[in-house]
Write an enzyme that holds these catalytic residues in place. Structure first.
Site, PDB file in Angstrom:
ATOM      1  CG  HIS A 159      -2.037  -1.018   1.140  1.00  0.00           C
ATOM      2  ND1 HIS A 159      -2.746  -1.418   2.247  1.00  0.00           N
ATOM      3  CD2 HIS A 159      -2.504  -1.750   0.095  1.00  0.00           C
ATOM      4  CE1 HIS A 159      -3.632  -2.336   1.878  1.00  0.00           C
ATOM      5  NE2 HIS A 159      -3.497  -2.568   0.587  1.00  0.00           N
ATOM      6  CG  ASN A 162      -5.946 -10.117  14.875  1.00  0.00           C
ATOM      7  OD1 ASN A 162      -6.279  -9.405  15.820  1.00  0.00           O
ATOM      8  ND2 ASN A 162      -6.045  -9.710  13.626  1.00  0.00           N
ATOM      9  CD  GLU A 183     -10.536  -7.452  17.125  1.00  0.00           C
ATOM     10  OE1 GLU A 183     -10.974  -7.091  18.233  1.00  0.00           O
ATOM     11  OE2 GLU A 183     -10.660  -6.777  16.090  1.00  0.00           O
TER      12      GLU A 183
HETATM   13  C1  BV8 Z   1      -8.447  -1.861  -5.300  1.00  0.00           C
HETATM   14  C2  BV8 Z   1      -2.865   3.136   2.416  1.00  0.00           C
HETATM   15  C3  BV8 Z   1      -9.012  -2.175  -7.571  1.00  0.00           C
HETATM   16  C4  BV8 Z   1      -3.333   4.514   2.682  1.00  0.00           C
HETATM   17  C5  BV8 Z   1      -4.769   1.611   2.577  1.00  0.00           C
HETATM   18  C6  BV8 Z   1     -15.735   0.550  -3.596  1.00  0.00           C
HETATM   19  C7  BV8 Z   1     -15.035   1.447  -4.388  1.00  0.00           C
HETATM   20  C8  BV8 Z   1     -13.670   1.275  -4.627  1.00  0.00           C
HETATM   21  C9  BV8 Z   1     -13.016   0.178  -4.079  1.00  0.00           C
HETATM   22  C10 BV8 Z   1     -13.737  -0.680  -3.297  1.00  0.00           C
HETATM   23  C11 BV8 Z   1     -15.086  -0.536  -3.055  1.00  0.00           C
HETATM   24  N1  BV8 Z   1     -15.470  -1.562  -2.244  1.00  0.00           N
HETATM   25  C12 BV8 Z   1     -14.419  -2.347  -1.949  1.00  0.00           C
HETATM   26  C13 BV8 Z   1     -13.387  -1.841  -2.597  1.00  0.00           C
HETATM   27  C14 BV8 Z   1     -12.060  -2.340  -2.583  1.00  0.00           C
HETATM   28  C15 BV8 Z   1     -11.298  -1.560  -1.504  1.00  0.00           C
HETATM   29  C16 BV8 Z   1     -11.612  -2.193  -0.168  1.00  0.00           C
HETATM   30  O1  BV8 Z   1     -11.143  -3.259   0.122  1.00  0.00           O
HETATM   31  N2  BV8 Z   1     -12.424  -1.505   0.677  1.00  0.00           N
HETATM   32  C17 BV8 Z   1     -12.721  -2.073   1.988  1.00  0.00           C
HETATM   33  C18 BV8 Z   1     -12.969  -0.946   2.984  1.00  0.00           C
HETATM   34  C19 BV8 Z   1     -13.905  -3.017   1.872  1.00  0.00           C
HETATM   35  N3  BV8 Z   1      -9.913  -1.745  -1.845  1.00  0.00           N
HETATM   36  C20 BV8 Z   1      -9.305  -0.853  -2.640  1.00  0.00           C
HETATM   37  O2  BV8 Z   1      -9.809   0.170  -3.035  1.00  0.00           O
HETATM   38  C21 BV8 Z   1      -7.900  -1.243  -3.041  1.00  0.00           C
HETATM   39  N4  BV8 Z   1      -7.744  -1.091  -4.464  1.00  0.00           N
HETATM   40  O3  BV8 Z   1      -9.253  -2.673  -4.934  1.00  0.00           O
HETATM   41  O4  BV8 Z   1      -8.164  -1.585  -6.629  1.00  0.00           O
HETATM   42  C22 BV8 Z   1     -10.227  -1.276  -7.684  1.00  0.00           C
HETATM   43  C23 BV8 Z   1     -10.039  -0.028  -8.230  1.00  0.00           C
HETATM   44  C24 BV8 Z   1     -11.179   0.783  -8.392  1.00  0.00           C
HETATM   45  C25 BV8 Z   1     -12.449   0.350  -7.970  1.00  0.00           C
HETATM   46  C26 BV8 Z   1     -12.589  -0.922  -7.371  1.00  0.00           C
HETATM   47  C27 BV8 Z   1     -11.471  -1.719  -7.210  1.00  0.00           C
HETATM   48  C28 BV8 Z   1      -6.894  -0.354  -2.350  1.00  0.00           C
HETATM   49  C29 BV8 Z   1      -6.896  -0.665  -0.862  1.00  0.00           C
HETATM   50  C30 BV8 Z   1      -5.713   0.053  -0.193  1.00  0.00           C
HETATM   51  C31 BV8 Z   1      -6.208   1.212   0.633  1.00  0.00           C
HETATM   52  N5  BV8 Z   1      -5.077   1.824   1.328  1.00  0.00           N
HETATM   53  N6  BV8 Z   1      -3.713   2.189   3.154  1.00  0.00           N
HETATM   54  C32 BV8 Z   1      -3.049   4.938   4.102  1.00  0.00           C
HETATM   55  O5  BV8 Z   1      -2.782   4.082   4.976  1.00  0.00           O
HETATM   56  O6  BV8 Z   1      -3.095   6.138   4.337  1.00  0.00           O
HETATM   57  S1  BV8 Z   1      -5.718   0.545   3.453  1.00  0.00           S
HETATM   58  C33 BV8 Z   1      -5.404   0.545   5.105  1.00  0.00           C
HETATM   59  O7  BV8 Z   1      -6.128  -0.605   5.577  1.00  0.00           O
HETATM   60  C34 BV8 Z   1      -3.986   0.297   5.576  1.00  0.00           C
HETATM   61  O8  BV8 Z   1      -3.071  -0.036   4.560  1.00  0.00           O
HETATM   62  C35 BV8 Z   1      -4.189  -0.906   6.499  1.00  0.00           C
HETATM   63  O9  BV8 Z   1      -3.066  -1.638   6.686  1.00  0.00           O
HETATM   64  C36 BV8 Z   1      -5.187  -1.628   5.715  1.00  0.00           C
HETATM   65  C37 BV8 Z   1      -5.852  -2.817   6.270  1.00  0.00           C
HETATM   66  O10 BV8 Z   1      -6.223  -2.560   7.578  1.00  0.00           O
HETATM   67  P1  BV8 Z   1      -5.444  -3.402   8.709  1.00  0.00           P
HETATM   68  O11 BV8 Z   1      -3.988  -3.282   8.447  1.00  0.00           O
HETATM   69  O12 BV8 Z   1      -5.997  -4.761   8.772  1.00  0.00           O
HETATM   70  O13 BV8 Z   1      -5.726  -2.550   9.988  1.00  0.00           O
HETATM   71  P2  BV8 Z   1      -7.039  -2.618  10.902  1.00  0.00           P
HETATM   72  O14 BV8 Z   1      -6.981  -1.450  11.822  1.00  0.00           O
HETATM   73  O15 BV8 Z   1      -8.239  -2.833  10.035  1.00  0.00           O
HETATM   74  O16 BV8 Z   1      -6.865  -3.965  11.750  1.00  0.00           O
HETATM   75  C38 BV8 Z   1      -5.819  -4.073  12.701  1.00  0.00           C
HETATM   76  C39 BV8 Z   1      -5.824  -5.514  13.165  1.00  0.00           C
HETATM   77  O17 BV8 Z   1      -4.735  -5.711  14.077  1.00  0.00           O
HETATM   78  C40 BV8 Z   1      -7.081  -5.896  13.913  1.00  0.00           C
HETATM   79  O18 BV8 Z   1      -7.528  -7.172  13.468  1.00  0.00           O
HETATM   80  C41 BV8 Z   1      -6.623  -5.977  15.384  1.00  0.00           C
HETATM   81  O19 BV8 Z   1      -7.341  -6.974  16.100  1.00  0.00           O
HETATM   82  C42 BV8 Z   1      -5.197  -6.407  15.220  1.00  0.00           C
HETATM   83  N7  BV8 Z   1      -4.288  -6.035  16.318  1.00  0.00           N
HETATM   84  C43 BV8 Z   1      -4.320  -4.902  17.069  1.00  0.00           C
HETATM   85  N8  BV8 Z   1      -3.283  -4.923  17.942  1.00  0.00           N
HETATM   86  C44 BV8 Z   1      -2.597  -6.079  17.729  1.00  0.00           C
HETATM   87  C45 BV8 Z   1      -3.240  -6.793  16.688  1.00  0.00           C
HETATM   88  N9  BV8 Z   1      -2.799  -7.988  16.251  1.00  0.00           N
HETATM   89  C46 BV8 Z   1      -1.696  -8.492  16.840  1.00  0.00           C
HETATM   90  N10 BV8 Z   1      -1.022  -7.870  17.832  1.00  0.00           N
HETATM   91  C47 BV8 Z   1      -1.448  -6.669  18.300  1.00  0.00           C
HETATM   92  N11 BV8 Z   1      -0.772  -6.059  19.306  1.00  0.00           N
END
Ligand code: BV8
Length: 242
Positions: free
Chosen positions: A118, A212, A214
């Protein structure tokens, strides 16, 4: 933490390991996650600000968010989980780290065999010429920052609705198809296309371990789901691999 004997033996026999990380691995460094209860960013909802539309509409607001994240991250350092993954890359014939994080902490921990799928918020991209270069200014001298050519600069990250780099996807898919073991660490496994990467590894016959604090949408089908903090689990897992 006692790992199942099956898991320890499985790791011992592995020569090709892939690791996927998300924001959770940086949580113990003090970097808030996106969707977790501790996530300071929930005020900003990444989905609302990390988009080309948000930047086009208000580059200043989007850059204020990134400047705030950069200032916060600059005061943090890699934790034991980052360090353990950096050490693991020397223990396997084939190793790849695929991180969704843009904080740069894996690089600072010494990881070299990685795909920052990303992007990285310590790099900027010229909206005029497309040139990409490092920018470590904390705080940014001007918001929004501009290139020497006067065009706006943007963070060199992949926003929602933007496609990932073809090369990063190809390198990741090849490693996932060929790996014998995949570790999925600290991700809520909801953001596509990375959320589908564990399925690619499973279809290739890999042994899949999740770490993780959770359960996530993949916890129900991976081979081993370990509930715990990555900063505590990974160093123990590293020891059991040696
Ligand atoms: C794509 C960079 C093709 C920026 C990020 C509608 C329109 C357009 C697209 C979509 C749409 N619907 C769905 C999509 C696809 C979309 C998507 O997936 N949306 C989601 C919300 C459903 N994806 C995209 O758009 C991707 N591109 O698909 O291109 C396309 C093109 C056009 C149209 C359609 C498709 C691009 C996705 C990339 C986005 N950029 N980041 C920035 O950071 O500023 S995403 C962002 O989320 C970060 O990179 C992050 O890493 C990533 C994922 O989140 P997580 O890392 O999992 O973090 P989160 O907080 O969610 O979870 C943390 C976890 O850690 C938890 O489970 C927690 O329990 C755990 N944890 C906490 N503490 C600990 C721990 N585990 C272990 N130890 C601990 N101590």
């Amino acid at each position: 933490m006692v790992f199942s004997q099956k898991m320890i033996e499985r790791f011992r026999g592995v020569s090709r390991l892939v690791v996927i990380t998300g924001a959770g691995i940086s949580a113990e460094s003090g970097v808030p996650t996106f969707r977790g209860s501790d996530g300071l960013w929930r005020r900003y909802r990444a989905e609302d600000l990390a988009t080309p539309q948000a930047f086009q509409g208000n580059p200043r607001l989007v850059w204020e968010w990134y400047d705030w994240r950069r200032r916060l991250i600059s005061g943090k350092k890699p934790n034991a989980g980052h360090m353990a993954i950096a050490a693991m890359e020397h223990l396997f014939e084939e190793f790849l780290l695929i991180t969704q994080n843009v904080d740069g902490l894996h690089r600072r921990a010494g990881s070299t065999k990685l795909v920052e799928i990303h992007g990285n918020l310590w790099r900027v991209r010229c909206m005029g010429e497309g040139k990409v270069f490092p920018n470590n200014e904390v705080p940014l001298k001007e918001i929004p920052p501009r290139c020497e050519c006067e065009a706006l600069l943007r963070p060199d990250v992949v926003w929602f609705g933007e496609s990932l780099s073809e090369k990063d996807l190809a390198d990741s898919h090849m490693a996932l198809r060929e790996c014998e073991c995949l570790m999925v660490v600290g991700t809520s496994a909801v953001v596509q296309p990375v959320a589908s990467f564990p399925t690619i590894a499973r279809n290739g016959g890999a042994f899949i371990v999740e770490i993780n604090v959770e359960p996530t949408p993949i916890s129900g089908w991976v081979d081993q789901s370990i509930l715990g903090k990555s900063g505590e689990i990974l160093p123990q897992l590293l020891e059991s691999m040696k």
